[in-house]
Write a protein that holds these residues in place. Structure first.
Motif, short mmCIF file in Angstrom:
data_model
loop_
_atom_site.label_atom_id
_atom_site.label_comp_id
_atom_site.label_asym_id
_atom_site.label_seq_id
_atom_site.Cartn_x
_atom_site.Cartn_y
_atom_site.Cartn_z
N LEU A 153 -16.21 144.23 74.99
CA LEU A 153 -17.45 143.93 75.70
C LEU A 153 -17.12 143.04 76.89
O LEU A 153 -16.51 141.98 76.73
N GLY A 154 -17.52 143.49 78.08
CA GLY A 154 -17.26 142.71 79.29
C GLY A 154 -16.04 143.20 80.05
O GLY A 154 -15.12 143.79 79.48
N GLU A 155 -16.04 142.96 81.35
CA GLU A 155 -14.94 143.39 82.22
C GLU A 155 -13.72 142.49 82.07
O GLU A 155 -13.76 141.46 81.41
N ASN A 156 -12.63 142.89 82.73
CA ASN A 156 -11.36 142.17 82.69
C ASN A 156 -10.92 141.99 81.24
O ASN A 156 -10.77 142.96 80.53
N ASP A 157 -10.75 140.75 80.77
CA ASP A 157 -10.36 140.53 79.37
C ASP A 157 -11.55 140.56 78.42
O ASP A 157 -11.38 140.57 77.21
N GLY A 158 -12.77 140.56 78.98
CA GLY A 158 -13.97 140.64 78.15
C GLY A 158 -14.21 139.38 77.33
O GLY A 158 -13.45 138.42 77.38
N PHE A 159 -15.32 139.41 76.56
CA PHE A 159 -15.63 138.27 75.69
C PHE A 159 -15.63 138.65 74.22
O PHE A 159 -15.82 137.80 73.36
N ASP A 160 -15.44 139.94 73.91
CA ASP A 160 -15.37 140.38 72.52
C ASP A 160 -14.48 141.61 72.45
O ASP A 160 -14.63 142.54 73.25
N LEU A 161 -13.55 141.62 71.50
CA LEU A 161 -12.61 142.73 71.36
C LEU A 161 -12.42 142.99 69.87
O LEU A 161 -12.07 142.09 69.11
N VAL A 162 -12.65 144.24 69.46
CA VAL A 162 -12.58 144.56 68.04
C VAL A 162 -12.07 145.99 67.85
O VAL A 162 -12.36 146.87 68.67
N GLY A 163 -11.29 146.21 66.79
CA GLY A 163 -10.84 147.56 66.47
C GLY A 163 -12.01 148.38 65.94
O GLY A 163 -12.72 147.95 65.05
N CYS A 164 -12.21 149.58 66.52
CA CYS A 164 -13.36 150.40 66.12
C CYS A 164 -13.11 151.86 66.50
O CYS A 164 -12.71 152.15 67.63
N GLY A 165 -13.37 152.77 65.57
CA GLY A 165 -13.21 154.19 65.85
C GLY A 165 -14.51 154.88 66.18
O GLY A 165 -14.55 156.10 66.33
N GLY A 166 -15.61 154.11 66.30
CA GLY A 166 -16.93 154.70 66.52
C GLY A 166 -17.20 155.10 67.95
O GLY A 166 -16.36 154.93 68.85
N ILE A 167 -18.40 155.63 68.17
CA ILE A 167 -18.81 156.11 69.49
C ILE A 167 -19.75 155.08 70.11
O ILE A 167 -20.68 154.60 69.46
N HIS A 168 -19.51 154.75 71.39
CA HIS A 168 -20.26 153.68 72.05
C HIS A 168 -20.77 154.10 73.42
O HIS A 168 -20.26 155.03 74.03
N VAL A 169 -21.78 153.35 73.89
CA VAL A 169 -22.28 153.54 75.25
C VAL A 169 -21.31 152.91 76.25
O VAL A 169 -20.42 152.15 75.87
N LYS A 170 -21.51 153.21 77.53
CA LYS A 170 -20.66 152.64 78.57
C LYS A 170 -21.14 151.26 79.00
O LYS A 170 -20.36 150.45 79.50
N ASN A 171 -22.45 151.02 78.82
CA ASN A 171 -23.02 149.76 79.27
C ASN A 171 -24.09 149.31 78.27
O ASN A 171 -24.91 150.13 77.83
N LEU A 172 -24.09 148.03 77.93
CA LEU A 172 -25.04 147.52 76.93
C LEU A 172 -26.49 147.68 77.37
O LEU A 172 -27.39 147.74 76.52
N SER A 173 -26.73 147.78 78.68
CA SER A 173 -28.10 147.94 79.16
C SER A 173 -28.74 149.23 78.65
O SER A 173 -29.97 149.35 78.62
N GLU A 174 -27.92 150.20 78.23
CA GLU A 174 -28.46 151.46 77.70
C GLU A 174 -29.21 151.23 76.38
O GLU A 174 -30.06 152.05 76.00
#
Length: 394
Positions: free
Chosen positions: A196-217
Motif C-alpha cells: 500500500l502506497g508508492e515507493n516503499d509504501g506504508f504496508d507490505l504483506v505476502g498475499c496471493g489474492g486479487i486486489h484493486v490498483k487504487n484504494l479509492s476504488e
C-alpha cells in the motif's frame, strides 16, 4: 528473476474480463486452460466463477480450485467428452463478483494496517464476500476505537493511495523485502506481495489474492457490526446503502422520541437500564416460583405437572431461573409473545416429545431438547389444556 510465463494472468492483469485460450487438460468435468484467468481462491477470498464458450455454446464455470496438478475450472456440463484438448475457447469472468472481492480485500489490508498502527491489534482471520469484510481481531475493541480506525482508513482511501502488486523470487524476497513484511513470511519460490502506497509504501504483506490498483476504488469503509472480537465492514455502494438505511432508522427514532444524537443515546440507555432492572425482577420472581413449585403441582398419570400463564416473561428469564426447578417436574409456561415454554426435569416426560405432538396439532413452529422446548401458540385456543391432554395420553 521470476519467469514471466509462470505468473498467472489473474495476478498480472486482475482487470482482464475475457480471454481466448486453449484447453490443456480435462478430468471429468474439471478443465485446465493454457492461461489462468480465473482465481482459485485462498486467504479468505472466494474463488472466481464465469463462463466457458465452446463452439459458440456457453457452459457455466461453477468454481475454480487449485491442486498439485494446477488450477482447474469446474464446468457445469454432464458431457465433458464433447470438449477437445488444444481446442480454442473463450473464457469469460464473472467480473462483478470478482471486483466486489477485490475492493473488499484491499480495504481489509488497509484496515488491518490501521488497527495495528493505532491499537496494536492484529487481524487473526478475514473473509470477504460481495463488498463486505468480516474480521476476527486479537482484542476486543470499543465502538469508539473501531470508528476512529474507520475514519483514519477512509482518509487514506480518499487520498487515492496506490495498491501495488510485487512478484519476486525467493532470493529477491530475502534480500530486499523479508525484513519489512507485516505478518507471516513466505517460503514459496515465487513470492507475491501487496504494498500500500508508492515507493516503499506504508504496508507490505505476502498475499496471493486479487486486489484493486487504487484504494479509492473501494469508495470508503462503513461499520456494519461489532460483536466481541468480530468486526463486519462494508465497502463501496453497499456501504453507502447500509449507512443510509441506518440513518433512516435513526431519523425515525428521532422523530418518535424528539431526541437527537447524545440525548437520544442517553434516553435509550436509561430505558435499557430500566429494562435490565425489570428483567432482573422477572428472574427473581421465577426463581421464587420454581423453588416453591410444589404449590402449583398437578398430578397427571403419576407425572408432577405445573401450568402457568406469565405473559411478561421471556425465554431468557425462564432459562436463567430454571436451575431452581426440583427433580421430576414438568412445567408448561405461556410467556411473552404467545410462546409456550416446556421445561422438564423428569426423564420420563421429555419436553421435545411433547412439542412434537403440539407441532402436529397446531401446525406452528417450535423445537427443543429433552429439558427445554418452545412453540408458538398464536391462533391456538387453550394451549395448556392441549398439553394436559397430551400428557394424559403419554
Amino acid at each position: 528473476m521470476v519467469n514471466e510465463s509462470s505468473i498467472p494472468l489473474f495476478w498480472k492483469n486482475p482487470y482482464q474480463k475475457e480471454i481466448t485460450c486453449t484447453i490443456s487438460k480435462i478430468k471429468e468435468n474439471n478443465i485446465q486452460f493454457s492461461q489462468e484467468l480465473l482465481y482459485p481462491g485462498g486467504g479468505g477470498q472466494l474463488p472466481d466463477n464465469g463462463v466457458l464458450i465452446y463452439n459458440n455454446e456457453e457452459y457455466p464455470i461453477d468454481a475454480t480450485y487449485k491442486d498439485s496438478e494446477g488450477i482447474w475450472c469446474k464446468v457445469l456440463s454432464t458431457e465433458t467428452s464433447q470438449f477437445d484438448i488444444d481446442k480454442e475457447v473463450i473464457l469469460r469472468l464473472n467480473w462483478e463478483r470478482r471486483y466486489s472481492f477485490m475492493k473488499a480485500h484491499s480495504a481489509q489490508h488497509l484496515f488491518t494496517h490501521v488497527l495495528e498502527k493505532l491499537f496494536h491489534c492484529e487481524t487473526l482471520k478475514a473473509n470477504f464476500e460481495d463488498n463486505w469484510i468480516e474480521m476476527e481481531v486479537s482484542q476486543k475493541l470499543t465502538p469508539d476505537q473501531v470508528f476512529e480506525a474507520v475514519e483514519y482508513a477512509n482518509d487514506i482511501i480518499n487520498s487515492g493511495t496506490e495498491v501495488i502488486s510485487v512478484i519476486i523470487s525467493q532470493e529477491e524476497y530475502k534480500k530486499e523485502y523479508k525484513h519489512r513484511i507485516r505478518g507471516k513470511t513466505s517460503e514459496e519460490e515465487v513470492v507475491r506481495l501487496i504494498q500500500l502506497g508508492e515507493n516503499d509504501g506504508f504496508d507490505l504483506v505476502g498475499c496471493g489474492g486479487i486486489h484493486v490498483k487504487n484504494l479509492s476504488e473501494s469508495k470508503g469503509i462503513v461499520v456494519e457490526s461489532l460483536k466481541g472480537n468480530m468486526i463486519k465492514l462494508v465497502v463501496d455502494k453497499h456501504g453507502f446503502d447500509f449507512a443510509n438505511s441506518q440513518r433512516r432508522t435513526m431519523m425515525k427514532l428521532e422523530e418518535l422520541t424528539q431526541k437527537k444524537d447524545e440525548k437520544l443515546v442517553e434516553m435509550i440507555s436509561n430505558k435499557m437500564t430500566n429494562f435490565d432492572i425489570l428483567e432482573s425482577g422477572n428472574v427473581k420472581l421465577l426463581k421464587m416460583i420454581f423453588s416453591n413449585i410444589h404449590s402449583w403441582q398437578k398430578r397427571i398419570n403419576d407425572y408432577s405437572c405445573v401450568f402457568l400463564e406469565l405473559p411478561e416473561i421471556d425465554r431468557q428469564a425462564i432459562q436463567s431461573a430454571a436451575k431452581e426447578i426440583a427433580e421430576g417436574v414438568f412445567l408448561s409456561i405461556i410467556g411473552k409473545n404467545d410462546i409456550l415454554y416446556l421445561l422438564s426435569s423428569d426423564e420420563k416426560l421429555p419436553a421435545n416429545d411433547i412439542v412434537k405432538e403440539l407441532l402436529e396439532i397446531t401446525g406452528n413452529k417450535g423445537g427443543g431438547n429433552k429439558a427445554f422446548a418452545q412453540i408458538s401458540i398464536q391462533g391456538t385456543e387453550k394451549p395448556l389444556k392441549i398439553v394436559e391432554n397430551i400428557i394424559k395420553e403419554f
